[in-house]
Design a protein around this motif. Structure first.
Motif, short mmCIF file in Angstrom:
data_model
loop_
_atom_site.label_atom_id
_atom_site.label_comp_id
_atom_site.label_asym_id
_atom_site.label_seq_id
_atom_site.Cartn_x
_atom_site.Cartn_y
_atom_site.Cartn_z
N PRO A 169 -52.04 -1.46 15.71
CA PRO A 169 -50.89 -1.72 14.84
C PRO A 169 -51.21 -1.45 13.37
CG PRO A 169 -51.13 -3.48 16.45
CD PRO A 169 -52.36 -2.63 16.56
N LYS A 170 -50.23 -1.03 12.62
CA LYS A 170 -50.40 -0.73 11.20
C LYS A 170 -50.92 -1.96 10.45
CE LYS A 170 -49.78 2.20 7.74
NZ LYS A 170 -50.48 3.50 7.69
N ALA A 227 -47.21 -0.18 18.06
CA ALA A 227 -46.66 -0.37 16.72
C ALA A 227 -45.99 -1.73 16.57
CB ALA A 227 -45.67 0.74 16.40
N ASN A 228 -45.48 -2.24 17.69
CA ASN A 228 -44.79 -3.53 17.65
C ASN A 228 -45.70 -4.70 18.03
OD1 ASN A 228 -41.69 -3.26 17.14
ND2 ASN A 228 -42.26 -1.46 18.34
N GLY A 229 -47.02 -4.44 18.07
CA GLY A 229 -47.98 -5.52 18.20
C GLY A 229 -48.27 -6.00 19.59
N VAL A 247 -48.67 3.29 12.84
CA VAL A 247 -49.87 2.75 13.47
C VAL A 247 -51.08 3.28 12.71
CG1 VAL A 247 -48.89 2.51 15.81
CG2 VAL A 247 -49.90 4.69 15.10
#
Length: 293
Positions: A169-170, A227-229, A247
């Motif tokens: 994740p980012k 990306a949404n964890g 990401v």
């Protein structure tokens, strides 16, 4: 049986409908039905199951279809060979590929090929590794792109060494490369083996029995979940070009990669147009990728 009979059978099998096959072949549905009935009479068995929802292949029909494809492809090869003897470069090529090759490579390959050989048309089939192997082995496509590890005995010429990356994740801040031990401590988003065979091989080789509650099919879905964890994933670098999700990507300390190549069923019997395309890819693209190999 005539070549038209084979073409009718192939088209009906692909479309699952007499009417759709008739429209594409420029015939009437009754002509299609008559041709199939005559074929079944001559063979002595049914090749199609008929129902209100359309038509499907019988077991005998499924076993017969690869041979029919071979006959049709042989006729196309003959026509191409005659054209080649007359100094022409023409014909049609059916190309099988997986997603990241389709989006990253094929547009450029197709443009450069059509500039040199405008009379040769191309038809693209996109699917998983397993799809491409099936299409090649059953003569549905003439040439395909695969990872070497998923070629299932097909002769394959390597083109590109594509590193595997750890996708997180980012905002996951870290320094250096990701170790195998670090991977053991994370929830994963995984794909089917037919989609990411090289990643599954890496996990098995490093005894990584990863936990995953998320089993998806395509690359974008995998990265969207990350990306949404919902976990991390491993992904070939080529896939990460132009990804719309935020990401972070990190290299692996244990070098890992997939090797992408081009494959045909029989190199020695390629149709002229297929051989021209095959050589075009090797001459114009393999050289660009050799520094990765």
């Amino acid at each position: 049986m005539t070549l038209l009979t084979y073409q009718v059978f192939k088209m009906v099998a692909e479309q699952g409908s007499f009417r759709k096959a008739a429209d594409l072949l420029g015939l009437t549905p009754s002509a299609i039905s008559h041709t199939i009935s005559a074929l079944e009479t001559e063979l002595g068995f049914s090749v199609l199951n008929r129902s209100k929802n359309g038509v499907t292949l019988t077991n005998y029909g499924e076993r017969l279809l690869p041979y029919v494809n071979t006959v049709i492809n042989s006729d196309e090869s003959l026509q191409q060979a005659v054209a080649e003897l007359n100094g022409l470069k023409q014909g049609k090529i059916k190309i099988g590929c997986f997603s990241s090759v389709c989006t990253n490579w094929l547009p450029d390959i197709m443009h450069s090929f059509q500039e040199k050989y405008p009379a040769i048309s191309m038809e693209i089939f996109q699917g998983t590794y397993d799809d491409v192997v099936y299409w090649i082995k059953n003569s549905i496509v003439d040439v395909g792109f695969l990872s070497v590890s998923s070629a299932s005995g097909l002769p394959i010429e390597p083109l590109y060494k594509d590193p595997l990356l750890c996708v997180v994740p980012k905002g996951t801040i870290r320094e250096g490369k990701v170790t195998v031990e670090e991977l053991r401590n994370h929830q994963f988003v995984t794909q089917r083996e037919s989609t990411d065979a090289d990643i599954q091989n890496f996990l098995k080789e490093n005894d990584l029995n990863v936990e995953s509650n998320y089993h998806v099919v395509d690359d974008l879905s995998t990265i969207a979940m990350v990306a949404n964890g919902f976990g991390i994933c491993l992904m070939p670098e080529l896939v990460m070009n132009d990804i719309p999700y935020e990401v972070d990507c990190y290299p692996l300390e244990e070098e890992a990669f997939r090797i992408i190549g081009i494959t045909v069923l029989h190199r020695e019997t390629m149709a002229p147009a297929v051989r021209t395309f095959y050589n075009h890819v090797l001459e114009n693209y393999q050289q660009n990728f050799k520094n990765f190999l």
